[in-house]
Design an enzyme around this catalytic site. Sequence first.
Site, PDB file in Angstrom:
ATOM      1  N   TYR A 147      44.401  -4.403  45.710  1.00 33.26           N
ATOM      2  CA  TYR A 147      43.572  -3.588  44.811  1.00 33.26           C
ATOM      3  C   TYR A 147      42.921  -2.425  45.591  1.00 33.26           C
ATOM      4  O   TYR A 147      43.009  -1.262  45.182  1.00 33.26           O
ATOM      5  CB  TYR A 147      42.503  -4.483  44.185  1.00 33.26           C
ATOM      6  CG  TYR A 147      41.665  -3.806  43.124  1.00 33.26           C
ATOM      7  CD1 TYR A 147      42.228  -3.381  41.924  1.00 33.26           C
ATOM      8  CD2 TYR A 147      40.304  -3.594  43.314  1.00 33.26           C
ATOM      9  CE1 TYR A 147      41.457  -2.780  40.947  1.00 33.26           C
ATOM     10  CE2 TYR A 147      39.524  -2.998  42.333  1.00 33.26           C
ATOM     11  CZ  TYR A 147      40.103  -2.593  41.151  1.00 33.26           C
ATOM     12  OH  TYR A 147      39.338  -1.990  40.190  1.00 33.26           O
ATOM     13  N   LYS A 151      43.613   1.520  44.955  1.00 36.23           N
ATOM     14  CA  LYS A 151      42.519   2.362  44.466  1.00 36.23           C
ATOM     15  C   LYS A 151      42.167   3.446  45.500  1.00 36.23           C
ATOM     16  O   LYS A 151      41.724   4.532  45.136  1.00 36.23           O
ATOM     17  CB  LYS A 151      41.297   1.509  44.110  1.00 36.23           C
ATOM     18  CG  LYS A 151      41.505   0.635  42.864  1.00 36.23           C
ATOM     19  CD  LYS A 151      41.778   1.448  41.596  1.00 36.23           C
ATOM     20  CE  LYS A 151      41.730   0.603  40.342  1.00 36.23           C
ATOM     21  NZ  LYS A 151      41.978   1.353  39.104  1.00 36.23           N
ATOM     22  N   VAL A 180      31.778  -4.327  36.793  1.00 37.11           N
ATOM     23  CA  VAL A 180      31.449  -3.961  35.417  1.00 37.11           C
ATOM     24  C   VAL A 180      31.886  -5.077  34.468  1.00 37.11           C
ATOM     25  O   VAL A 180      33.017  -5.579  34.571  1.00 37.11           O
ATOM     26  CB  VAL A 180      32.168  -2.639  35.032  1.00 37.11           C
ATOM     27  CG1 VAL A 180      31.845  -2.246  33.598  1.00 37.11           C
ATOM     28  CG2 VAL A 180      31.779  -1.532  36.002  1.00 37.11           C
TER      29      VAL A 180
END
Length: 243
Positions: A147, A151, A180
């Site tokens: 990840y 990113k 989030v």
Amino acid sequence: MADLAGKVVVVTAAAQGIGKASALAFAKAGATVYATDINEVLLAELGKTPGIKTRKVDVLNDAAVTSAFAEIGTVDVLFNCAGFVHSGSILEMKDADLDFAFNLNVHAMIRTIRAVLPGMLERGDGSIINMASLASSTKGVPNRFVYGLTKAAVIGLTKSIAADYVGKGIRCNAICPGTVESPSLQDRMHAQGDYDAARAAFIARQPMGRLGTPEEIADLAVYLAGATYTSGQAYNIDGGWSI
Ligand code: NAD
């Protein structure tokens, strides 16, 4: 809030989470929004909102992206929100996970940007917003090897596009959220077995003592859609994680 009246905005991965909150926020700011995703059931619900049109678009599929954008026509703002979180270190990584993550988290953005950029250049105006993460070149986060790597590539992609087209009316910025509240975060917390402990651990890494909301990230996306004096930036919005 930015006034996006008359603007056409396309959001990928708009059926839930940050993408959905952003589609709603763009519509509230006056834009005509094309909310795209592979989940047609959730899209149908979102399509009941005034100002939001929905399209099934699998951003992994070149032909689907090309034909959807040809049908949509002029795009003023593109929000590339699609992405997937793989957990684990380099030693736990499967090559297939890396291939999938590069395809969804990075190559999909290249597909959509290639579809909208010529039109933006013709008009000399356009805002491209790419979803990165704090877990990227900004911060090394444990167990986020694939990840964080992909990113980080999103930030590089963003800066390259910004550099190439800064004098031609194109702005390209990245958003780097902390943790989030979203359906996929819920899935990740459940997958760890002890939901309460997983949730507490996610909250503990946010110095503000809580998770972010999709609406807070959507506000930044709306700002960037209308912001005319910024490009090539990676905006941290992370509850203080990067302080
Ligand atoms: P989510 O992961 O809950 O939802 C993802 C959406 O993407 C779903 O609606 C799904 O149907 C859609 N999708 C999956 N594959 C697709 C494809 N091939 N084509 C089109 N759509 C597809 O949403 P989220 O957690 O808000 O994450 C959205 C973005 O924000 C991702 O790029 C993620 O990496 C990034 N992000 C999230 C967090 C977080 O804590 N939630 C933090 C930082 C960055």
